[in-house]
Design an enzyme around this catalytic site. Structure first.
Site, short mmCIF file in Angstrom:
data_model
loop_
_atom_site.label_atom_id
_atom_site.label_comp_id
_atom_site.label_asym_id
_atom_site.label_seq_id
_atom_site.Cartn_x
_atom_site.Cartn_y
_atom_site.Cartn_z
N LYS A 233 0.86 -1.19 -0.11
CA LYS A 233 -0.11 0.11 -0.18
C LYS A 233 0.76 1.18 0.00
O LYS A 233 0.59 2.20 -0.77
CB LYS A 233 -0.82 -0.23 1.04
N GLN B 43 -5.18 -1.24 9.78
CA GLN B 43 -5.03 -2.79 8.91
C GLN B 43 -5.49 -3.91 9.93
O GLN B 43 -5.27 -3.92 11.13
CB GLN B 43 -3.48 -3.10 8.92
N ASP C 131 -11.76 3.01 3.63
CA ASP C 131 -11.88 1.62 3.62
C ASP C 131 -13.24 1.32 3.59
O ASP C 131 -13.99 0.32 3.37
CB ASP C 131 -11.31 0.93 5.05
#
Length: 291
Positions: free
Chosen positions: A54, A98, A121
């Site tokens: 990422k 995460q 997200d």
């Protein structure tokens, strides 16, 4: 019949390239580049690899990457304090914590703490509610990537019969909402659905996100259907999807491979959401069809 392979890796590369071309105009208007903050707690190997990827792709797109790596014994209060700090940081447009988190931390409490305007997200209940009610918000990256691949392959999805196998908040539920918004006729199935082949035999679109290796058999599928395989299952034979690729490829019209299908789309859509967030946070207009 030999199915067309839907190349998610190539599509994602094109999407990232389009995003990179839009960053300089944003920087000129806002006086800064879009910023994505990624928080990793602990040393989970798969998560660490994903976070590195990422960061690399964020920088390649011309954006700022802020990586926060915390030890596994970080307390929930310490993690929430960091999220509060990132919420208040004007240089950060997107925040991604995460998952999974260590067991002593309440994941839902952390996700709720992220500002909905920086929830790239798409997991915050506010954004889930916006999606469910047809309002603007951030959509989880994996189903958004699936939708892009479907529309690229099929064009309009209006009137098509779609079956989503899986009911998670991360993929299944938002995928069903996106397909409904695109005017498909949607059935949500799962591992306990009775007579699943009956539903699949009538489906023009199948999105498999059940997390079971080779769960969907080729003989269950409608000839010519388009299949999006979200599954990433680690087996002794390597990574495999939720669909039995070999048997399905001889029946359907198009299918995503594993790996190289949906996976690359997830990070590309994360960058897309970050760019959108940056424009909204800075009050800079972004053309609706630009990305």
């Amino acid at each position: 019949m030999t199915a067309e392979i839907i190349d998610g890796k190539a599509f994602a590369a094109g999407l990232r390239a389009r995003i990179a071309t839009l960053v300089p105009a944003f920087e000129a208007a806002a006086g800064r580049v879009p910023g994505l903050a990624v928080v990793l707690v602990g040393e989970d190997p798969a998560s660490a690899v994903y976070v590195r990827s990422k960061g690399k792709q964020t920088r390649e797109a011309g954006m700022a990457s802020f990586e926060h790596r915390l030890p596994a014994d970080t307390t929930q209060a310490e993690l929430l304090a960091l999220v509060d700090q990132l919420n208040a940081d004007a240089s950060v447009d997107g925040i991604l914590v995460q998952l999974p988190l260590p067991k002593h931390i309440d994941e839902q409490a952390v996700l709720l703490r992220i500002s909905p305007e920086k929830d790239v997200d798409g997991f915050h209940p506010v954004n889930a509610g916006r999606l469910a009610t047809g309002l603007e918000g951030f959509v989880p990256c994996t189903p958004l990537g699936c939708l892009m691949l479907l529309q690229d392959k099929l064009g309009s999805l209006s009137g098509l019969d779609a079956v989503v196998i899986g009911r998670s908040n991360i993929v299944g539920k938002p995928m069903a909402a996106l397909l409904t918004k695109a005017s498909a006729t949607v059935t949500v199935a799962h591992s306990r659905t009775r007579n699943l082949p009956h539903y699949l035999k009538h489906a023009d679109i199948v999105v498999a996100a059940v997390g079971i290796p080779h769960f969907v058999k080729g003989e269950w599928l409608k000839p010519g259907a388009t299949v999006i395989d979200v599954g990433i299952n680690r087996t002794e034979n390597g990574l495999v999807g939720d669909v039995d690729f070999e048997s399905a490829a001889s029946v359907v019209g198009a299918i995503t491979p594993v790996p190289g299908g949906v996976g690359p789309m997830t990070i590309a859509c994360l960058l897309r959401n970050t760019l959108v967030a940056a424009h909204r946070n800075a009050g800079v207009a972004l053309e609706a069809d630009a990305i």
